[in-house]
Design a protein around this motif. Sequence first.
Motif, PDB file in Angstrom:
ATOM      1  N   LEU A  25      31.473  31.074  24.741  1.00 35.20           N
ATOM      2  CA  LEU A  25      31.576  32.344  25.477  1.00 35.20           C
ATOM      3  C   LEU A  25      32.834  32.390  26.357  1.00 35.20           C
ATOM      4  O   LEU A  25      32.980  33.290  27.191  1.00 35.20           O
ATOM      5  CB  LEU A  25      30.326  32.569  26.331  1.00 35.20           C
ATOM      6  CG  LEU A  25      29.035  32.889  25.565  1.00 35.20           C
ATOM      7  CD1 LEU A  25      27.863  33.076  26.527  1.00 35.20           C
ATOM      8  CD2 LEU A  25      29.213  34.150  24.720  1.00 35.20           C
ATOM      9  N   LEU A  30      37.150  30.724  37.563  1.00 34.75           N
ATOM     10  CA  LEU A  30      38.278  30.554  38.488  1.00 34.75           C
ATOM     11  C   LEU A  30      37.883  29.751  39.723  1.00 34.75           C
ATOM     12  O   LEU A  30      36.864  30.042  40.362  1.00 34.75           O
ATOM     13  CB  LEU A  30      38.793  31.929  38.922  1.00 34.75           C
ATOM     14  CG  LEU A  30      39.849  32.536  38.006  1.00 34.75           C
ATOM     15  CD1 LEU A  30      39.967  34.032  38.249  1.00 34.75           C
ATOM     16  CD2 LEU A  30      41.200  31.845  38.195  1.00 34.75           C
ATOM     17  N   GLU A  53      34.041  45.597  35.266  1.00 37.17           N
ATOM     18  CA  GLU A  53      34.466  44.209  35.089  1.00 37.17           C
ATOM     19  C   GLU A  53      33.793  43.651  33.846  1.00 37.17           C
ATOM     20  O   GLU A  53      32.608  43.912  33.604  1.00 37.17           O
ATOM     21  CB  GLU A  53      34.069  43.356  36.304  1.00 37.17           C
ATOM     22  CG  GLU A  53      34.617  41.943  36.193  1.00 37.17           C
ATOM     23  CD  GLU A  53      33.983  40.897  37.111  1.00 37.17           C
ATOM     24  OE1 GLU A  53      34.557  39.821  37.264  1.00 37.17           O
ATOM     25  OE2 GLU A  53      32.885  41.176  37.643  1.00 37.17           O
ATOM     26  N   PRO A  56      31.527  38.679  34.580  1.00 35.93           N
ATOM     27  CA  PRO A  56      31.636  38.262  35.989  1.00 35.93           C
ATOM     28  C   PRO A  56      31.434  36.758  36.218  1.00 35.93           C
ATOM     29  O   PRO A  56      31.859  36.246  37.258  1.00 35.93           O
ATOM     30  CB  PRO A  56      30.509  39.049  36.676  1.00 35.93           C
ATOM     31  CG  PRO A  56      29.522  39.336  35.582  1.00 35.93           C
ATOM     32  CD  PRO A  56      30.341  39.522  34.339  1.00 35.93           C
ATOM     33  N   ILE A  75      29.849  43.764  33.184  1.00 37.98           N
ATOM     34  CA  ILE A  75      29.142  43.607  31.907  1.00 37.98           C
ATOM     35  C   ILE A  75      29.201  42.132  31.530  1.00 37.98           C
ATOM     36  O   ILE A  75      30.299  41.573  31.358  1.00 37.98           O
ATOM     37  CB  ILE A  75      29.811  44.467  30.807  1.00 37.98           C
ATOM     38  CG1 ILE A  75      29.861  45.925  31.252  1.00 37.98           C
ATOM     39  CG2 ILE A  75      29.067  44.320  29.480  1.00 37.98           C
ATOM     40  CD1 ILE A  75      30.804  46.797  30.435  1.00 37.98           C
ATOM     41  N   GLU A  76      28.054  41.499  31.456  1.00 43.80           N
ATOM     42  CA  GLU A  76      28.002  40.050  31.189  1.00 43.80           C
ATOM     43  C   GLU A  76      27.020  39.781  30.053  1.00 43.80           C
ATOM     44  O   GLU A  76      25.870  40.195  30.095  1.00 43.80           O
ATOM     45  CB  GLU A  76      27.566  39.306  32.463  1.00 43.80           C
ATOM     46  CG  GLU A  76      27.301  37.818  32.303  1.00 43.80           C
ATOM     47  CD  GLU A  76      28.504  37.029  31.774  1.00 43.80           C
ATOM     48  OE1 GLU A  76      29.544  36.982  32.424  1.00 43.80           O
ATOM     49  OE2 GLU A  76      28.375  36.467  30.659  1.00 43.80           O
ATOM     50  N   LEU A  77      27.508  39.064  29.041  1.00 49.04           N
ATOM     51  CA  LEU A  77      26.685  38.781  27.863  1.00 49.04           C
ATOM     52  C   LEU A  77      25.659  37.674  28.105  1.00 49.04           C
ATOM     53  O   LEU A  77      24.548  37.711  27.568  1.00 49.04           O
ATOM     54  CB  LEU A  77      27.616  38.383  26.700  1.00 49.04           C
ATOM     55  CG  LEU A  77      26.973  37.992  25.386  1.00 49.04           C
ATOM     56  CD1 LEU A  77      26.137  39.123  24.815  1.00 49.04           C
ATOM     57  CD2 LEU A  77      28.052  37.607  24.371  1.00 49.04           C
ATOM     58  N   LEU A  81      23.201  33.932  33.285  1.00 50.21           N
ATOM     59  CA  LEU A  81      23.932  34.213  34.527  1.00 50.21           C
ATOM     60  C   LEU A  81      23.242  35.271  35.394  1.00 50.21           C
ATOM     61  O   LEU A  81      23.626  35.469  36.547  1.00 50.21           O
ATOM     62  CB  LEU A  81      25.368  34.648  34.200  1.00 50.21           C
ATOM     63  CG  LEU A  81      26.292  33.514  33.741  1.00 50.21           C
ATOM     64  CD1 LEU A  81      27.565  34.060  33.119  1.00 50.21           C
ATOM     65  CD2 LEU A  81      26.642  32.599  34.919  1.00 50.21           C
ATOM     66  N   ASP A 101      26.749  42.717  25.417  1.00 51.79           N
ATOM     67  CA  ASP A 101      28.053  42.406  24.830  1.00 51.79           C
ATOM     68  C   ASP A 101      28.965  43.596  25.122  1.00 51.79           C
ATOM     69  O   ASP A 101      28.661  44.728  24.728  1.00 51.79           O
ATOM     70  CB  ASP A 101      27.865  42.215  23.318  1.00 51.79           C
ATOM     71  CG  ASP A 101      29.166  41.911  22.597  1.00 51.79           C
ATOM     72  OD1 ASP A 101      30.240  42.115  23.194  1.00 51.79           O
ATOM     73  OD2 ASP A 101      29.091  41.487  21.432  1.00 51.79           O
ATOM     74  N   PRO A 127      37.094  36.707  28.568  1.00 52.36           N
ATOM     75  CA  PRO A 127      36.827  35.567  27.688  1.00 52.36           C
ATOM     76  C   PRO A 127      37.875  35.582  26.571  1.00 52.36           C
ATOM     77  O   PRO A 127      38.092  36.616  25.942  1.00 52.36           O
ATOM     78  CB  PRO A 127      35.419  35.852  27.141  1.00 52.36           C
ATOM     79  CG  PRO A 127      35.148  37.290  27.417  1.00 52.36           C
ATOM     80  CD  PRO A 127      36.056  37.738  28.517  1.00 52.36           C
ATOM     81  N   ILE A 130      37.749  37.094  22.815  1.00 54.52           N
ATOM     82  CA  ILE A 130      37.727  38.530  22.484  1.00 54.52           C
ATOM     83  C   ILE A 130      38.777  39.326  23.282  1.00 54.52           C
ATOM     84  O   ILE A 130      38.610  40.519  23.517  1.00 54.52           O
ATOM     85  CB  ILE A 130      36.324  39.164  22.684  1.00 54.52           C
ATOM     86  CG1 ILE A 130      35.712  38.741  24.022  1.00 54.52           C
ATOM     87  CG2 ILE A 130      35.416  38.885  21.510  1.00 54.52           C
ATOM     88  CD1 ILE A 130      34.488  39.564  24.401  1.00 54.52           C
TER      89      ILE A 130
HETATM   90  N1  SAM Z   1      34.863  36.265  36.033  1.00 55.57           N
HETATM   91  C1  SAM Z   1      34.548  34.858  36.026  1.00 55.57           C
HETATM   92  C2  SAM Z   1      35.675  34.065  36.645  1.00 55.57           C
HETATM   93  O1  SAM Z   1      36.779  34.619  36.740  1.00 55.57           O
HETATM   94  O2  SAM Z   1      35.466  32.917  37.026  1.00 55.57           O
HETATM   95  C3  SAM Z   1      34.242  34.336  34.613  1.00 55.57           C
HETATM   96  C4  SAM Z   1      35.343  34.563  33.592  1.00 55.57           C
HETATM   97  S1  SAM Z   1      35.081  33.697  32.074  1.00 55.57           S
HETATM   98  C5  SAM Z   1      36.764  33.479  31.543  1.00 55.57           C
HETATM   99  C6  SAM Z   1      34.536  34.945  30.918  1.00 55.57           C
HETATM  100  C7  SAM Z   1      33.146  35.541  31.156  1.00 55.57           C
HETATM  101  O3  SAM Z   1      32.894  36.503  30.116  1.00 55.57           O
HETATM  102  C8  SAM Z   1      31.992  34.565  31.109  1.00 55.57           C
HETATM  103  O4  SAM Z   1      31.131  34.814  32.180  1.00 55.57           O
HETATM  104  C9  SAM Z   1      31.283  34.878  29.780  1.00 55.57           C
HETATM  105  O5  SAM Z   1      29.914  34.575  29.779  1.00 55.57           O
HETATM  106  C10 SAM Z   1      31.552  36.370  29.649  1.00 55.57           C
HETATM  107  N2  SAM Z   1      31.508  36.880  28.277  1.00 55.57           N
HETATM  108  C11 SAM Z   1      31.806  36.232  27.126  1.00 55.57           C
HETATM  109  N3  SAM Z   1      31.672  37.036  26.065  1.00 55.57           N
HETATM  110  C12 SAM Z   1      31.285  38.258  26.539  1.00 55.57           C
HETATM  111  C13 SAM Z   1      30.980  39.509  25.916  1.00 55.57           C
HETATM  112  N4  SAM Z   1      31.075  39.673  24.595  1.00 55.57           N
HETATM  113  N5  SAM Z   1      30.589  40.542  26.708  1.00 55.57           N
HETATM  114  C14 SAM Z   1      30.511  40.376  28.068  1.00 55.57           C
HETATM  115  N6  SAM Z   1      30.780  39.215  28.692  1.00 55.57           N
HETATM  116  C15 SAM Z   1      31.164  38.166  27.949  1.00 55.57           C
END
Ligand code: SAM
Length: 290
Positions: A25, A30, A53, A56, A75-77, A81, A101, A127, A130
């Motif tokens: 995922l 950060l 966003e 998250p 929006i969090e998949l 979380l 998603d 992420p 994507i």
């Molecule tokens: N915002 C946080 C940070 O900056 O620390 C997390 C960023 S992390 C790079 C990417 C986030 O996107 C993760 O929480 C992951 O679970 C979520 N994610 C992955 N695929 C997704 C999707 N298809 N739709 C929504 N969220 C998704």
Amino acid sequence: MENLTNILTIKDLLSRHGFSFSKALGQNFLINPSVCPRMAEFCGVDSGVGVIEVGPGFGVLTHELCKRADKVISIELDKRLMPVLAETMAEHDNFKVINEDVLKVDLHKLIEDEFKGMKGVVCANLPYYITYPVIMKVLEDKLPIEAITVMVQKEAAQRLCAKVGTRDSSAITVAVNYYSEPNLLFHVSSGSFMPAPKVDSAVIKLDVSGEPRAKCKNEKMFFKVVKAAFSQRRKTVLNSISSGMGIAKADVEQALNDSGVSLTARAEQLELSDFAKIADSIYERGNKDA
Ligand code: SAM
């Protein structure tokens, strides 16, 4: 909530919620305290602004957005979380999370339902797997928003923000430049994340407040031409458009002549307006659904 870039805070959340990072995922969270406030400042959030966003995570960027914006919809998949965010974001009543998603969410409806009377922006640490689909979805949907400010891998940032008509440009460069004015804001080292990814990142901003930056008769045709032109980037556009779109070489030659484009030009040498002229010529000559 305590500082979400603090390693001890993160470790405490990980252990209390039994959470482990998912590589699939793209979960690199950060931990550099200076990055999220900078992103929030650059993305144009203020009172009167609603933010979408994507991803998250534990809410480190979300927190900075909620402090500045009227409303933040994240929006969090990852379902795991949801209880973590309920805890970390408890103090913000302008925050809402959608457990889905992002590629399946109707963003027009979301903006209509949630951001009445507000300006909209998108801000996210995307992420990586994507990056392009999310950016293209937001651009192609032509959402009523002002800008998209996102953290992406450094190479993707260079590609997205390359100048059209140069060697670094590609089909995605042309697409992004068609819909927006892209700018690379700042670089972020891989050590700013937990776990640290293999490559560095960068924050880019796509200004989408204006009209598309090239005029064409049919957008679908424009993007078909761009895709075909770059599909074999070492070849001339004459050959790559002909084979990529299944159009006779003589017809493509005619379209290039109509557009004032050299028959020996390659895709990386063309400007947005060149692609538009070629697409218009092919379209007008009857290849309406080539
Ligand atoms: N915002 C946080 C940070 O900056 O620390 C997390 C960023 S992390 C790079 C990417 C986030 O996107 C993760 O929480 C992951 O679970 C979520 N994610 C992955 N695929 C997704 C999707 N298809 N739709 C929504 N969220 C998704």
